[in-house]
Write a protein that holds these residues in place. Sequence first.
Motif, mmCIF file in Angstrom:
data_model
loop_
_atom_site.group_PDB
_atom_site.id
_atom_site.type_symbol
_atom_site.label_atom_id
_atom_site.label_comp_id
_atom_site.label_asym_id
_atom_site.label_seq_id
_atom_site.Cartn_x
_atom_site.Cartn_y
_atom_site.Cartn_z
ATOM 1 N N CYS A 202 20.019 15.122 19.325
ATOM 2 C CA CYS A 202 20.128 15.069 17.972
ATOM 3 C C CYS A 202 21.325 16.052 17.470
ATOM 4 O O CYS A 202 21.301 16.678 16.417
ATOM 5 C CB CYS A 202 18.750 15.437 17.021
ATOM 6 N N SER A 204 24.967 17.613 16.182
ATOM 7 C CA SER A 204 25.535 17.357 15.062
ATOM 8 C C SER A 204 26.682 18.203 15.038
ATOM 9 O O SER A 204 26.920 19.164 15.850
ATOM 10 C CB SER A 204 24.690 17.358 13.800
ATOM 11 N N SER A 227 24.420 12.548 17.105
ATOM 12 C CA SER A 227 24.960 12.507 15.685
ATOM 13 C C SER A 227 26.219 13.360 15.194
ATOM 14 O O SER A 227 26.310 13.854 14.315
ATOM 15 C CB SER A 227 23.852 13.046 14.381
ATOM 16 N N THR A 229 29.963 13.957 14.307
ATOM 17 C CA THR A 229 30.859 13.374 13.377
ATOM 18 C C THR A 229 31.972 13.929 13.314
ATOM 19 O O THR A 229 32.574 14.693 14.185
ATOM 20 C CB THR A 229 30.016 13.864 12.012
ATOM 21 N N ASN A 250 27.783 7.804 18.429
ATOM 22 C CA ASN A 250 27.778 8.837 17.139
ATOM 23 C C ASN A 250 28.094 8.424 15.907
ATOM 24 O O ASN A 250 27.981 7.142 15.545
ATOM 25 C CB ASN A 250 28.518 9.971 17.860
#
Length: 378
Positions: A202, A204, A227, A229, A250
Amino acid sequence: MTSISLIFLLLLSATAAIATLSSDLTALEAIKAAIDPTTITETSCLASWNFTSDPCSPNALPTHFRCGLSCGFDNRITGLFFDGAGYSGTISPFISNLTGLLAISLRDNKLHGPIPTALFSLPNLVTLELRNNLFSGSIPPVISITKTLLDIDLSNNSLSGSLPPTLSSLSLSALNLSFNQFSGPIPILPPNLEILAIQSNCFSGHLTNTSFGGSIQLKNVDLSRNSLTGPIPGWFFLQQRLERVNLSRNGFTGIEVLKSNKTRLIDVDAGYNKIVGYLSPNFMAYPQLTSLSLRDNKLQGPIPKEFSLKNMMLRNLFLDGNYFNGKPSKDFFSQKSIVSGSFGDNCLKRCPKSSKLCLEPQKPSSVCRNVYRGKGNP
């Protein structure tokens, strides 16, 4: 028999009788005791751990300690290797007594609980493999006290939390944390790292030069199914030794491709993201690139003709599931073409169904008109 010969034989006998250090024996007994006895089957390695024999003695019965450990020349335990017999239990803190350990592999079992801090106090440990168990909790910050670890594999567990910032102080060459529940940003990585696998977690945030810039040995990187970005920055593909990178699945929204003929990249997968914009022909400046996947993004415009040139190394090109338009180069579909992959589910014209690249149909014209409305015909 002379008195000297007798003394020598007595010393040899005494050495054989106490071949393994007593603290090592205590640790082995505690390690076995921490395993649920109902999960120790008759044919398993741990079933052969019979302490009526000495594990490092050449006189041990052949049915005792037949597997599961190794001994060094100084009669210290140097390796601990559980077979994948489905053992359930925990790792005893007495493992810290095994200060001669070089390698630990407890993979493919049902061991649970937190990863004991005692593992990171072992002064000579090089390899730690705990993959495919039920360990939970986070990686303890005291991991930084280990100076010898080169290879850590904690994949396929139930570990969580953010990675400790002390990770950057390690001398690791390989780190596999895939298929866990780690979260937060990617921290500063160890400087000697060559292999990084953190897929299916997970994690990010954005890809930052702060995290990756000091790891100039990186060869294989798998960040898929997280995740992450933001845009994929151009410097990422130009890391000196990078050969294979998987950024698929992703939330990346852009991709920058800087032109360079010095990169060692062989395989790039950035599929199943949210990347918008146009396909950069700069990928074709990468002299060793043989596989590129950008499938299932939001890319538009024509497929650059550079991707069809016969003198390129490219063998696999997956561009399906985007909004590419126009007419692909005829060179893609010639009998001499060596490119395989997929151009389906786009807005292309004249993508012949006789080509394996075009087996999947294109998007409905109504979808394409909506995407390109006010931008000219697709």
